[in-house]
Design a protein around this motif. Structure first.
Motif, short mmCIF file in Angstrom:
data_model
loop_
_atom_site.label_atom_id
_atom_site.label_comp_id
_atom_site.label_asym_id
_atom_site.label_seq_id
_atom_site.Cartn_x
_atom_site.Cartn_y
_atom_site.Cartn_z
N ASN A 92 0.83 -1.21 0.00
CA ASN A 92 0.00 0.00 0.00
C ASN A 92 0.86 1.26 0.00
OD1 ASN A 92 -2.36 -1.44 0.01
ND2 ASN A 92 -2.53 -1.48 2.24
N ARG A 93 1.94 1.21 0.80
CA ARG A 93 2.81 2.37 0.89
C ARG A 93 3.46 2.66 -0.47
NH1 ARG A 93 7.93 2.04 4.71
NH2 ARG A 93 6.38 1.43 6.24
N ALA A 94 3.81 1.58 -1.18
CA ALA A 94 4.43 1.74 -2.50
C ALA A 94 3.39 2.09 -3.56
CB ALA A 94 5.18 0.46 -2.87
N ARG A 95 2.14 2.08 -3.15
CA ARG A 95 1.02 2.40 -4.06
C ARG A 95 1.07 1.53 -5.31
NH1 ARG A 95 1.72 8.31 -2.56
NH2 ARG A 95 0.23 8.53 -0.90
N ILE A 96 1.15 0.25 -5.08
CA ILE A 96 1.20 -0.69 -6.20
C ILE A 96 0.13 -1.77 -5.99
CG2 ILE A 96 3.06 -2.04 -5.10
CD1 ILE A 96 4.15 -2.56 -7.92
N LYS A 97 -0.63 -2.04 -7.04
CA LYS A 97 -1.67 -3.07 -6.94
C LYS A 97 -1.01 -4.43 -6.87
CE LYS A 97 -5.15 -0.58 -9.60
NZ LYS A 97 -5.68 -0.42 -10.93
N ARG A 98 -1.73 -5.38 -6.22
CA ARG A 98 -1.13 -6.70 -6.06
C ARG A 98 -0.82 -7.33 -7.42
NH1 ARG A 98 -2.78 -10.97 -1.59
NH2 ARG A 98 -4.72 -11.26 -2.69
N ALA A 99 -1.72 -7.17 -8.38
CA ALA A 99 -1.49 -7.78 -9.69
C ALA A 99 -0.23 -7.20 -10.34
CB ALA A 99 -2.70 -7.54 -10.59
N ASP A 100 -0.03 -5.89 -10.18
CA ASP A 100 1.15 -5.25 -10.76
C ASP A 100 2.42 -5.71 -10.03
OD1 ASP A 100 -0.50 -3.94 -12.50
OD2 ASP A 100 -0.65 -2.13 -11.27
N LEU A 101 2.30 -5.83 -8.72
CA LEU A 101 3.45 -6.30 -7.95
C LEU A 101 3.85 -7.70 -8.40
CD1 LEU A 101 4.14 -5.97 -4.18
CD2 LEU A 101 4.25 -8.22 -5.23
N VAL A 102 2.85 -8.56 -8.53
CA VAL A 102 3.12 -9.94 -8.93
C VAL A 102 3.76 -9.98 -10.32
CG1 VAL A 102 1.99 -12.09 -9.63
CG2 VAL A 102 1.40 -11.02 -7.44
N ALA A 103 3.24 -9.15 -11.23
CA ALA A 103 3.79 -9.14 -12.59
C ALA A 103 5.27 -8.73 -12.56
CB ALA A 103 2.99 -8.18 -13.46
N GLU A 104 5.56 -7.71 -11.76
CA GLU A 104 6.95 -7.25 -11.70
C GLU A 104 7.84 -8.27 -10.99
OE1 GLU A 104 7.46 -3.19 -10.41
OE2 GLU A 104 9.66 -3.43 -10.38
N LEU A 105 7.28 -8.90 -9.95
CA LEU A 105 8.04 -9.92 -9.23
C LEU A 105 8.39 -11.08 -10.17
CD1 LEU A 105 9.20 -10.87 -6.50
CD2 LEU A 105 6.94 -11.82 -5.95
N ALA A 106 7.38 -11.51 -10.91
CA ALA A 106 7.60 -12.61 -11.86
C ALA A 106 8.67 -12.23 -12.88
CB ALA A 106 6.29 -12.97 -12.56
N GLU A 107 8.60 -11.00 -13.32
CA GLU A 107 9.58 -10.55 -14.32
C GLU A 107 10.99 -10.51 -13.72
OE1 GLU A 107 8.36 -7.01 -16.35
OE2 GLU A 107 10.39 -6.67 -17.09
N ARG A 108 11.10 -9.97 -12.53
CA ARG A 108 12.42 -9.88 -11.89
C ARG A 108 13.00 -11.26 -11.60
NH1 ARG A 108 14.35 -5.07 -9.50
NH2 ARG A 108 13.02 -3.27 -9.89
N LEU A 109 12.11 -12.24 -11.39
CA LEU A 109 12.57 -13.60 -11.10
C LEU A 109 12.76 -14.41 -12.39
CD1 LEU A 109 10.25 -14.45 -8.04
CD2 LEU A 109 12.70 -13.91 -7.98
N GLY A 110 12.49 -13.79 -13.51
CA GLY A 110 12.62 -14.48 -14.79
C GLY A 110 11.54 -15.53 -14.98
N ALA A 111 10.37 -15.30 -14.36
CA ALA A 111 9.29 -16.28 -14.43
C ALA A 111 8.03 -15.65 -15.02
CB ALA A 111 9.00 -16.83 -13.03
#
Lengths: 210, 209
Positions: A92-111
């Protein structure tokens, strides 16, 4: 009586009269530099000694303390330390939606191709259902960069309380499952994680292999 | 071994902090996480406003609630885990003080110059505003209060400080509550000596630093 002493006395009286809700901002504004620092330190020391407030169920339910208490409960009952309390707040503090966070996490993990599986695991982290010890540094580093929090601090938060959780017996497991709505987790993870380590793919290893 | 007894809110609110923490542990051991909820409510609600007030005088308004929430979570988790030091209330305030200091430390670590696009090192991102020089002074001043208080060895004099300087009582009430030979004039003298010593410690910090 100095200005600081006078304002400090005024503050104490107003604090008591308002049942602890008085905002000292206007009083602090009346002094500057050294006097302001002195007044703040005195107010701070006074507040540190304040006794626990008597419980009011009605006020509690309306207050910002309620979601915090609930998050702490999920943390104490789960297997991921303070993550259930901390991760949603960081998001919430980063003002990022969960779906967006997951997409970026997946990308950073190469998944990128396994976004749903990453979503399922991330959901389990927020719910305290995934043992923190199994989550790799790679995941925490990637997550930390997204939400602006150190990976080491995330690791530490996942370890409190040590060996946490109520999953000490079959009965406890049943209660835990009821209170944590495991079905939601299953829904979130369209790709069911593999049960056995030998069947794990890279994403399983990242979230469960430590 | 006695069976865990789930208590209603009104009974939980009569327990002291340590008893509430023990109750939380018992609920966990009994496999009843739902029973933790009301006990946590009593504990968190009981200190929430005072912690918010403390944080509000030191932090930008937009960050107050986050810092307090993290301090509460951390303090309860460590107390639950047996890692806390001393009584819970004091531990809770200590954790908040540390979090406020961490907040400003994190601010100091941020690059001071304006960054060009793409120049930022992601490892430096902590999501806080840059530290104000004032914040360090305010934290130091709190240390001076603690130091001045700890130098008061006489328990009756400490009691006066708790009742009068940092408590809700008038000088007359404090004298009466402190008992013994304490008079209202003594209360004023003790408070004045404390305030003078606090000011000296603050000034020492100014000249040395």
């Amino acid at each position: 009586m100095s200005d600081v002493q006078r304002l400090f006395t005024e503050y104490k009286e107003a604090h008591q009269a308002s049942d602890g809700k008085f905002d000292p901002g206007a009083l602090i504004e009346q002094v500057s530099d050294g006097d302001r620092v002195e007044l703040i330190a005195l107010i701070d020391a006074y507040l540190e000694r304040a006794p626990r407030r008597a419980f009011s169920a009605e006020e509690f339910r309306r207050s910002a303390a309620a979601p915090v208490a609930e998050a702490v409960q999920r943390s104490l009952a789960g297997q991921a330390g303070l993550w259930p309390a901390l991760l949603p707040r960081l998001r919430n503090r980063a003002r990022i939606k969960r779906a967006d966070l997951v997409a970026e996490l997946a990308e950073r993990l190469g998944a990128q191709g396994q976004r749903d599986k990453v979503a399922g695991y991330y959901h389990q982290m927020e719910q305290g259902l995934l043992p923190a010890s199994g989550v790799s540094d790679s995941v925490l580093e990637a997550l930390g960069r997204i939400v602006g929090y150190g990976a080491a601090a995330l690791r530490q938060a996942g370890e409190l309380p040590a060996g946490g959780g109520v999953r000490s017996s079959p009965e406890a497991d049943a209660v835990f499952a009821r209170t944590h709505d495991l079905a939601t987790v299953a829904d979130a993870a369209e790709s069911e994680p593999a049960a056995e380590p030998e069947q794990w793919d890279e994403v399983d290893r990242l979230f469960r292999g430590g | 071994m006695t069976a865990f007894e789930e208590l209603p809110e009104h009974r939980l609110s009569e327990l002291d902090d340590d008893q509430l923490i023990a109750y939380l542990r018992d609920a966990r051991d009994a496999g009843m996480p739902g029973a933790m909820k009301p006990a946590l409510g009593v504990l968190v609600y009981g200190y929430w406003d005072v912690l918010i007030s403390r944080a509000r005088i030191r932090l930008p308004a937009g960050d107050v609630e986050d810092v307090v929430a993290e301090a509460v979570m951390s303090a309860i988790a460590s107390a639950f885990d047996g890692r806390s030091v001393g009584e819970f209330r004091s531990w809770l305030h200590t954790i908040l003080t540390r979090r406020v200091a961490d907040y400003y430390e994190a601010g100091k670590r941020r690059p001071k110059t304006t960054e060009l696009p793409g120049e930022r090192d992601d490892d430096e991102v902590w999501g806080v505003e840059p530290a104000e020089p004032f914040a360090g002074d305010a934290l130091y001043a709190s240390e001076c209060v603690r130091e001045a208080y700890s130098e008061v060895e006489n328990p009756a004099h400490r009691s006066v400080l708790d009742l009068y300087v940092f408590g809700p009582h008038s000088a007359g009430e404090a004298a009466e509550l402190a008992g013994g030979e304490m008079t209202e004039a003594n209360v004023h003298q003790i408070a004045s000596r404390f305030q003078k010593r606090f000011r000296e410690l603050l000034d020492e910090g100014d000249t040395s630093g």
